[in-house]
Design a protein around this motif. Structure first.
Motif, PDB file in Angstrom:
ATOM      1  N   ALA A  68       0.678  -1.257   0.438  1.00 29.43           N
ATOM      2  CA  ALA A  68       0.228   0.429   0.118  1.00 29.43           C
ATOM      3  C   ALA A  68       0.749   0.677  -0.063  1.00 29.43           C
ATOM      4  N   PHE A  69       2.045   1.170   0.703  1.00 30.83           N
ATOM      5  CA  PHE A  69       2.720   2.330   0.820  1.00 30.83           C
ATOM      6  C   PHE A  69       3.649   2.872  -0.920  1.00 30.83           C
ATOM      7  N   ALA A  70       3.884   1.633  -1.041  1.00 25.72           N
ATOM      8  CA  ALA A  70       4.922   1.615  -2.391  1.00 25.72           C
ATOM      9  C   ALA A  70       3.550   1.741  -3.749  1.00 25.72           C
ATOM     10  N   VAL A  71       2.169   2.141  -3.143  1.00 32.47           N
ATOM     11  CA  VAL A  71       1.417   1.872  -4.411  1.00 32.47           C
ATOM     12  C   VAL A  71       0.713   3.510  -3.649  1.00 32.47           C
ATOM     13  N   ASP A  72       1.206   3.920  -3.299  1.00 36.31           N
ATOM     14  CA  ASP A  72       1.011   6.168  -2.289  1.00 36.31           C
ATOM     15  C   ASP A  72       2.104   6.506  -3.050  1.00 36.31           C
ATOM     16  N   TRP A  73       2.908   6.478  -2.982  1.00 38.02           N
ATOM     17  CA  TRP A  73       4.734   6.539  -3.078  1.00 38.02           C
ATOM     18  C   TRP A  73       4.637   6.923  -4.836  1.00 38.02           C
ATOM     19  N   ASN A  74       4.340   5.891  -5.670  1.00 40.65           N
ATOM     20  CA  ASN A  74       4.587   5.707  -6.692  1.00 40.65           C
ATOM     21  C   ASN A  74       3.801   6.654  -7.619  1.00 40.65           C
ATOM     22  N   SER A  75       2.498   6.639  -6.788  1.00 44.24           N
ATOM     23  CA  SER A  75       1.197   7.766  -8.033  1.00 44.24           C
ATOM     24  C   SER A  75       0.866   9.018  -7.291  1.00 44.24           C
ATOM     25  N   GLY A  76       1.973   9.062  -5.922  1.00 45.60           N
ATOM     26  CA  GLY A  76       2.138  10.584  -5.632  1.00 45.60           C
ATOM     27  C   GLY A  76       0.773  10.945  -4.572  1.00 45.60           C
ATOM     28  N   PHE A  77       0.107  10.162  -4.375  1.00 47.45           N
ATOM     29  CA  PHE A  77      -0.962   9.951  -3.322  1.00 47.45           C
ATOM     30  C   PHE A  77      -0.519  10.068  -1.738  1.00 47.45           C
ATOM     31  N   ALA A  78       1.038   9.856  -1.855  1.00 48.57           N
ATOM     32  CA  ALA A  78       1.488   9.549  -0.324  1.00 48.57           C
ATOM     33  C   ALA A  78       1.793  11.136   0.181  1.00 48.57           C
ATOM     34  N   VAL A  79       1.892  12.558  -0.154  1.00 48.90           N
ATOM     35  CA  VAL A  79       2.439  13.871   0.375  1.00 48.90           C
ATOM     36  C   VAL A  79       1.301  13.787   0.013  1.00 48.90           C
ATOM     37  N   PRO A  80      -0.183  14.538  -0.553  1.00 49.08           N
ATOM     38  CA  PRO A  80      -0.900  15.227  -0.168  1.00 49.08           C
ATOM     39  C   PRO A  80      -1.870  14.161   1.120  1.00 49.08           C
ATOM     40  N   ALA A  81      -1.793  12.922   0.992  1.00 49.70           N
ATOM     41  CA  ALA A  81      -2.691  11.903   2.335  1.00 49.70           C
ATOM     42  C   ALA A  81      -1.617  12.811   3.357  1.00 49.70           C
ATOM     43  N   VAL A  82      -0.717  12.270   3.584  1.00 56.53           N
ATOM     44  CA  VAL A  82       0.300  13.120   4.703  1.00 56.53           C
ATOM     45  C   VAL A  82       0.286  14.492   5.078  1.00 56.53           C
ATOM     46  N   LEU A  83      -0.074  15.430   4.002  1.00 59.61           N
ATOM     47  CA  LEU A  83      -0.884  16.786   4.713  1.00 59.61           C
ATOM     48  C   LEU A  83      -1.999  16.810   5.267  1.00 59.61           C
ATOM     49  N   ARG A  84      -3.199  15.822   4.568  1.00 58.74           N
ATOM     50  CA  ARG A  84      -4.573  15.450   5.501  1.00 58.74           C
ATOM     51  C   ARG A  84      -4.022  14.749   6.896  1.00 58.74           C
ATOM     52  N   ALA A  85      -3.514  13.647   7.115  1.00 61.02           N
ATOM     53  CA  ALA A  85      -3.839  12.878   7.728  1.00 61.02           C
ATOM     54  C   ALA A  85      -2.518  13.100   8.712  1.00 61.02           C
ATOM     55  N   GLY A  86      -1.488  13.744   8.960  1.00 60.14           N
ATOM     56  CA  GLY A  86      -0.677  13.735   9.781  1.00 60.14           C
ATOM     57  C   GLY A  86       0.521  12.476   9.273  1.00 60.14           C
ATOM     58  N   THR A  87       1.560  12.694   9.595  1.00 64.77           N
ATOM     59  CA  THR A  87       2.756  11.487   9.468  1.00 64.77           C
ATOM     60  C   THR A  87       2.650  10.449   9.935  1.00 64.77           C
ATOM     61  N   GLY A  88       2.469   9.969  11.235  1.00 63.36           N
ATOM     62  CA  GLY A  88       2.270   9.510  12.547  1.00 63.36           C
ATOM     63  C   GLY A  88       0.792   8.931  12.216  1.00 63.36           C
ATOM     64  N   ARG A  89       0.184   9.213  11.671  1.00 56.27           N
ATOM     65  CA  ARG A  89      -1.446   8.110  11.713  1.00 56.27           C
ATOM     66  C   ARG A  89      -1.031   7.976  10.103  1.00 56.27           C
ATOM     67  N   TYR A  90      -0.858   8.776   9.747  1.00 59.14           N
ATOM     68  CA  TYR A  90      -0.308   8.218   7.537  1.00 59.14           C
ATOM     69  C   TYR A  90       0.486   6.650   8.209  1.00 59.14           C
ATOM     70  N   LEU A  91       1.066   6.433   8.525  1.00 58.88           N
ATOM     71  CA  LEU A  91       2.603   5.551   8.712  1.00 58.88           C
ATOM     72  C   LEU A  91       2.123   3.965   9.476  1.00 58.88           C
ATOM     73  N   ARG A  92       0.900   4.975  10.936  1.00 52.28           N
ATOM     74  CA  ARG A  92      -0.119   3.970  11.549  1.00 52.28           C
ATOM     75  C   ARG A  92      -0.591   3.091  10.793  1.00 52.28           C
ATOM     76  N   SER A  93      -1.074   3.449  10.245  1.00 49.05           N
ATOM     77  CA  SER A  93      -2.338   3.101   9.513  1.00 49.05           C
ATOM     78  C   SER A  93      -1.734   2.375   7.840  1.00 49.05           C
ATOM     79  N   LYS A  94      -0.755   2.420   7.299  1.00 52.58           N
ATOM     80  CA  LYS A  94      -0.325   1.963   7.033  1.00 52.58           C
ATOM     81  C   LYS A  94       0.222   0.603   7.395  1.00 52.58           C
ATOM     82  N   VAL A  95       0.392   0.290   8.530  1.00 50.32           N
ATOM     83  CA  VAL A  95       1.368  -0.961   9.984  1.00 50.32           C
ATOM     84  C   VAL A  95      -0.406  -1.651   9.516  1.00 50.32           C
ATOM     85  N   LEU A  96      -1.076  -0.526  10.866  1.00 51.16           N
ATOM     86  CA  LEU A  96      -2.060  -1.628  10.652  1.00 51.16           C
ATOM     87  C   LEU A  96      -2.681  -2.285   9.598  1.00 51.16           C
TER      88      LEU A  96
END
Length: 254
Positions: A68-96
């Motif tokens: 999921a993280f690789a898909v987000d990163w390659n599509s460019g979705f990761a950065v705007p998702a982090v801006l909305r959710a915050g880095t910590g929440r975004y990364l914890r969500s990926k682990v869960l």
């Protein structure tokens, strides 16, 4: 957990991977389908430790959400998702998402297979006791119906933890190399490396992750379960920390 990660953790890929895992188990016991006199627990033992099942399990676990993280990163979705959710929440969500999806796929595949076996074969506790005795990981199966059910429940729980680890390991790798194909294949490579390490060293059987994930280490039930929970939980924690540290650094400088 973020909404798009919930779709990974509980979405169609989980059930597709579970169905594939079920079919691998079924393939292993095709030659036994005409032997209705066998107890279900005997057929279960033959289905899980032979053929492609142990080797394919890491791939089954990685399919739902590990990339999921690789898909987000390659599509460019990761950065705007982090801006909305915050880095910590975004990364914890990926682990869960990785751990839940990776654990559910093998757990559901084996659960469906257990139910299927008990439709085709009899759940004969006394016959199982005569065939296997009271030693080893099967010992709990000979303490009545509760113990019989408890054995399967524990085996499924170990499968969940093992699947969560393989998915978390792949997720951690994706933070360093965000390539979807390599991420999905990483658990297969890692599984093979662990097997080679075991073959070339004199490590105890309970450190063989392939045996540990199938409760085939030769330990009695309680020590075997505690060992599996401890080792896989520790490996999941290490993988999560590696992913969090590298993922945070990558997103900070994105």
């Amino acid at each position: 957990m973020l909404a798009h990660d919930r779709r990974h953790a509980f979405g169609p890929w989980v059930f597709a991977a579970a169905a594939a895992y079920f079919l691998l188990h079924l393939y292993n016991i095709l030659y036994m389908l005409g032997e209705a006199e066998n107890p279900a627990i005997l057929v279960w033992r033959f289905s899980g430790s032979m053929g492609l099942v142990p080797d394919a399990m890491p791939l089954v676990a990685a399919l739902p959400a590990a990339a999921a993280f690789a898909v987000d990163w390659n599509s460019g979705f990761a950065v705007p998702a982090v801006l909305r959710a915050g880095t910590g929440r975004y990364l914890r969500s990926k682990v869960l998402a990785a751990c839940i999806g990776g654990g559910l796929a093998p757990l559901l595949g084996r659960l469906f297979f257990v139910i299927f076996l008990h439709i085709l074969y009899r759940g004969d506790v006394s016959m199982a006791a005569e065939m296997f005795g009271s030693d080893g990981a099967m010992g709990v199966a000979f303490t009545g119906v509760g113990g019989y059910i408890g054995y399967f429940a524990a085996a499924l729980f170990v499968q969940f933890l093992a699947g969560a680890f393989w998915a978390a390991a792949a997720l951690a790798f994706s933070a360093y190399v965000p390539n979807v194909l390599w991420t999905v294949c990483l658990p297969l490579i890692l599984h093979r490396l662990f097997l080679e390490l075991d073959a070339w060293t004199d490590l105890p059987a309970w450190l063989n992750l392939s045996l540990l994930q199938d409760s085939e280490t030769g330990l009695t039930f309680a020590p075997g379960l505690l060992t599996a929970v401890g080792i896989f939980a520790a490996l999941i924690a290490v993988s999560a920390v590696l992913f969090y540290r590298r993922g945070k650094r990558r997103l900070t400088y994105a």
